[in-house]
Design a protein around this motif. Structure first.
Motif, short mmCIF file in Angstrom:
data_model
loop_
_atom_site.label_atom_id
_atom_site.label_comp_id
_atom_site.label_asym_id
_atom_site.label_seq_id
_atom_site.Cartn_x
_atom_site.Cartn_y
_atom_site.Cartn_z
N VAL B 181 0.83 -1.21 0.00
CA VAL B 181 0.00 0.00 0.00
C VAL B 181 0.87 1.26 0.00
CG1 VAL B 181 -1.87 1.27 1.14
CG2 VAL B 181 -1.69 -1.22 1.44
N LEU B 182 0.50 2.20 -0.88
CA LEU B 182 1.09 3.55 -0.88
C LEU B 182 0.05 4.54 -0.35
CD1 LEU B 182 2.97 5.94 -1.75
CD2 LEU B 182 1.99 5.69 -4.06
N TYR B 183 0.42 5.30 0.67
CA TYR B 183 -0.41 6.40 1.17
C TYR B 183 0.07 7.67 0.48
CZ TYR B 183 -2.23 2.99 4.36
OH TYR B 183 -2.85 1.87 4.86
N LEU B 184 -0.80 8.30 -0.30
CA LEU B 184 -0.40 9.35 -1.25
C LEU B 184 -1.19 10.63 -0.97
CD1 LEU B 184 1.22 9.96 -3.88
CD2 LEU B 184 -0.74 9.06 -5.16
N GLN B 185 -0.48 11.69 -0.62
CA GLN B 185 -1.14 12.90 -0.13
C GLN B 185 -1.07 14.07 -1.13
OE1 GLN B 185 -2.91 11.10 2.43
NE2 GLN B 185 -3.09 13.32 2.73
N HIS B 186 -2.13 14.87 -1.11
CA HIS B 186 -2.28 16.06 -1.93
C HIS B 186 -1.54 17.25 -1.32
CE1 HIS B 186 -4.91 17.73 1.15
NE2 HIS B 186 -5.31 16.48 1.31
N GLY B 187 -1.65 18.42 -1.98
CA GLY B 187 -0.99 19.63 -1.51
C GLY B 187 -1.93 20.56 -0.76
N GLY B 188 -1.40 21.67 -0.28
CA GLY B 188 -2.21 22.65 0.45
C GLY B 188 -3.29 23.23 -0.45
N GLY B 189 -4.47 23.44 0.10
CA GLY B 189 -5.59 23.96 -0.69
C GLY B 189 -6.23 22.91 -1.58
N GLU B 190 -5.70 21.68 -1.53
CA GLU B 190 -6.30 20.58 -2.29
C GLU B 190 -6.91 19.58 -1.31
OE1 GLU B 190 -3.19 20.95 -6.05
OE2 GLU B 190 -2.81 19.45 -4.51
N ASP B 191 -7.49 18.52 -1.83
CA ASP B 191 -8.07 17.51 -0.94
C ASP B 191 -7.91 16.12 -1.54
OD1 ASP B 191 -10.05 17.25 -2.85
OD2 ASP B 191 -11.64 18.13 -1.63
N GLU B 192 -8.65 15.17 -1.01
CA GLU B 192 -8.50 13.76 -1.42
C GLU B 192 -8.90 13.51 -2.86
OE1 GLU B 192 -10.71 15.01 0.66
OE2 GLU B 192 -12.66 14.01 0.53
N THR B 193 -9.51 14.50 -3.53
CA THR B 193 -9.88 14.33 -4.93
C THR B 193 -8.73 14.69 -5.88
OG1 THR B 193 -10.74 16.58 -5.17
CG2 THR B 193 -12.30 14.90 -4.43
N GLY B 194 -7.67 15.34 -5.37
CA GLY B 194 -6.59 15.82 -6.23
C GLY B 194 -5.90 14.71 -7.01
N TRP B 195 -5.41 13.70 -6.32
CA TRP B 195 -4.70 12.61 -7.01
C TRP B 195 -5.60 11.82 -7.96
CZ3 TRP B 195 0.18 12.20 -8.09
CH2 TRP B 195 1.14 12.77 -7.26
N PHE B 217 -0.01 -2.36 -6.72
CA PHE B 217 -0.21 -2.07 -5.29
C PHE B 217 -1.45 -1.20 -5.11
CE2 PHE B 217 3.19 0.78 -6.91
CZ PHE B 217 2.66 2.03 -6.64
N ILE B 218 -1.89 -1.11 -3.87
CA ILE B 218 -3.05 -0.29 -3.50
C ILE B 218 -2.56 1.13 -3.22
CG2 ILE B 218 -4.77 0.06 -1.67
CD1 ILE B 218 -4.74 -3.08 -1.38
N ILE B 219 -3.34 2.14 -3.58
CA ILE B 219 -3.00 3.53 -3.25
C ILE B 219 -4.16 4.15 -2.48
CG2 ILE B 219 -2.35 5.79 -4.15
CD1 ILE B 219 -1.20 4.49 -6.59
N VAL B 220 -3.84 4.73 -1.33
CA VAL B 220 -4.85 5.37 -0.49
C VAL B 220 -4.64 6.89 -0.55
CG1 VAL B 220 -5.79 5.60 1.84
CG2 VAL B 220 -4.93 3.38 1.02
N MET B 221 -5.68 7.61 -0.95
CA MET B 221 -5.62 9.07 -1.08
C MET B 221 -6.62 9.68 -0.12
SD MET B 221 -5.42 8.70 -5.23
CE MET B 221 -6.33 7.13 -5.15
N ASP B 222 -6.11 10.27 0.95
CA ASP B 222 -6.98 10.81 2.01
C ASP B 222 -6.81 12.32 2.08
OD1 ASP B 222 -8.33 11.19 4.65
OD2 ASP B 222 -8.25 9.00 4.66
N ASN B 223 -7.53 12.95 2.98
CA ASN B 223 -7.49 14.40 3.14
C ASN B 223 -6.54 14.78 4.27
OD1 ASN B 223 -7.99 17.12 3.70
ND2 ASN B 223 -10.06 16.97 2.92
N GLY B 224 -5.43 15.45 3.92
CA GLY B 224 -4.42 15.81 4.90
C GLY B 224 -4.48 17.25 5.36
#
Lengths: 393, 393
Positions: B181-195, B217-224
């Motif tokens: 699993v890859l945990y993959l995060q967006h940038g500032g002002g973005e959210d879990e829909t970015g990736w 592999f699995i990729i998890v895109m959450d709101n940071g």
């Protein structure tokens, strides 16, 4: 409250002299209990909704001459304050979801404060007016299913397509279990995002399943947008189409895609119960009309049929559709109460048609959504009712 | 071409006399090979992009006095034709994805013709300027994974949250197989829909897997998105924050959510290889800064670390993070070439930092995206490079 009405009056007096067309303001005095809409972008105060269902919208446009809120086919003039922010109310709206937009000096644009939804042939603003029964589609701490974006190749259209698939909460728990499938279609000018977004399909199902009121099943939401059939002459721009509307054969394209591409793809990639007994089709408006045509032509494929605000099935239809009467386990017809009168003009009275099927021995269900029109609140309720009757035999 | 320049000239002369601020038009003469952008709403002709990367936007606003296209921090004046339609070009843009908006008489609004993306703290217009290497994220007829919307309850925030989960094409084929699993995060002002949206994560992975260039592999895109830490005094509005930026402890909230809510939820609901060896974290910009803090503090949790346009890891960092040097299998650092100069001002030169880790015996990879800035094309390429190096040991 008083101040706002005064602003509107001054605006009428001032703008009245500038030669602008007559201004249009909401009637009556708004109850000042406005709250930010649930459909706003994160952190946005406007648009707001009050307990009457009035929408109060606001946008900064310091150099604009005229700004209007356009909702439910009425344009309401907003009033500019000294900082250049325009604000104004609509008349009370029906409970539920409505598409809307702004007009800024003649430009039709989305409200930068709202979330966006696909409808009326465009991505644009939408607003949810809280409904008395909104609990049935509220986000709760119950087991949740997933909405999956499924990309697939279609032989029929010779290209890649997309659908959304709802899998129920327990789908990934017991990997030996198989599920019935509902194919659920959007309306004209909408697409495969309608049911998962404004339709709240997953929340409706998750809540029903958590309460033990619906059997867990898979829901497939695809794009049913149709093209003018090649063998039917197309009316010229501005000309009224001759003969029947929609044109004969209009649903054939999506029927082929559904039968030859979508259903086999779903049965190959999901743990379905892949037989007529465990397959349903439903749709709203145009999607209901497609459901009617496709289900009547394919009683070997579907056993449950749901038509939300999209006509009904008459005894004449049934008599011309061999096998339909014997094989179909449920015909579900629904309408919003405010569109029922108009619906009688198309293909007969839907209630009478449905009762005739019932008298002929078919299982039917007729549902009217109280105080709603041809809008998503009618269809959320339609799905909520229909889902509880599905795959119970 | 000639006609358009004449229009612009007339507009300057006419509007120049009306007291409006100076107009701003694209420099040079546009090559007339404009095509509708891939990010347009279905069936929309505008906005268009030409082979130079110029954007030509258009909107009907018959009563407006001034309409501008606002892209890459420059506002370009559009010119009105006799039917009230405003049209105009930008200067050439870098390849890849850019957020943009219209200004209509002082109102900042989305372009009603574009699809909408969440970035810069809002849902708004985005446009993709075709890139030479766009094939790596093109939609092709290859086996496709799914993007799943996952709702879950967070103990840490005491509320419902949402993430998107990419499952690779074969995930539902062999139900005994488990995945890293890859945990993959967006940038500032973005959210879990970015990736999943502008990041094209699923298409990048589907294409890599189809070519045998990446392990599934699995990729998890959450709101940071982070909140100001409660124990750190908050600067007043307009005041420059004192001390370090971001404030000490800024990443603690998301770190807790990730470690205590997200990872356990993913391991419980997906067929993961639930150990350090098979877990990676990466992010862009703010998400890269979070990855840096969280990975340095948790070398027992993650073994692969990717930072896209979000700083780098120095030997000082490594020396202060017990276990990091021994347990981390890869430190991947990337930047867009046009932001590299600026990046040296924050936490040291990223290339030199990365080389120092390499000389100290760690496996590293430093990647520069050619001719792109702090934008999504840099991050699409970053993921494309990083994914090929993941879970190969």
């Amino acid at each position: 409250m008083k101040r706002r009405n005064l602003c509107a009056l001054i605006a009428i007096l001032v703008l009245g002299g500038t030669g602008l067309a007559q201004l249009n303001f909401a009637s009556g005095i708004a109850v000042e209990d406005f709250k930010p809409a649930s459909t706003n972008q994160p952190g946005r105060e406007y648009p707001m909704v009050n307990s009457e269902g009035r929408v109060r919208a606001s946008i900064s446009a310091p150099e604009a001459q005229r700004v209007q809120l356009d909702i439910s086919a009425v344009k309401y003039d907003l009033v500019k304050d000294t900082s250049g922010v325009w604000t104004g109310d609509s008349d009370p709206q029906d409970e539920g979801f409505h598409y809307y937009q702004f007009w800024i000096d003649g430009a039709a644009v989305p409200d930068p404060n709202s979330l966006y939804f696909y409808g009326a042939g465009r991505w644009g603003s939408g607003i949810d007016v809280p409904a008395k029964d909104q609990d049935f589609y509220a986000l709760k701490n119950v087991p949740h299913g997933q909405i999956r974006e499924q990309l697939y190749f279609s032989k029929h259209t010779n290209g890649m397509r997309r659908c959304f698939v709802y899998t129920p909460p327990d789908y990934d728990k017991d990997l030996t279990k198989r599920y019935p499938v509902l194919y659920l279609q959007h309306g004209g000018g909408e697409d495969e995002t309608g049911w998962p977004n404004q339709g709240k399909t997953n929340l409706i199902m998750d809540n029903l399943i958590a309460e033990g009121k619906a059997r867990p099943f898979i829901i497939v939401m695809d794009n049913g947008t149709w093209r003018w059939p090649e063998n039917v002459p197309r009316p010229r721009r501005g000309e009224r189409p001759r003969g029947s509307w929609p044109p004969k054969g209009w649903a054939d394209g999506f029927m082929k895609t559904l039968l030859e591409d979508i259903i086999p793809m779903i049965d190959a990639n999901y743990r379905t119960l892949a037989d007529q007994e465990h397959r349903a089709m439903a749709g709203l408006s145009m999607g209901g009309m497609q459901t009617r045509v496709i289900a009547l032509a394919n009683p070997d494929v579907f056993s449950y049929v749901g038509i939300f605000s999209g006509g009904s099935i008459s005894m004449e239809d049934v008599n011309n559709a061999p096998g339909f009467k014997e094989k179909i386990k449920l015909v579900f017809i629904s309408y919003g109460s405010r569109e029922l009168e108009r619906s009688r003009r198309f293909g007969g009275d839907p209630k009478e048609n449905t009762e005739a099927l019932n008298e002929a021995g078919m299982k039917t269900h007729f549902y009217v959504s109280p105080n709603t029109a041809h809008e998503w609140q009618s269809w959320r309720r339609g799905l909520h009712e229909f889902a509880q009757l599905l795959f119970q035999d």
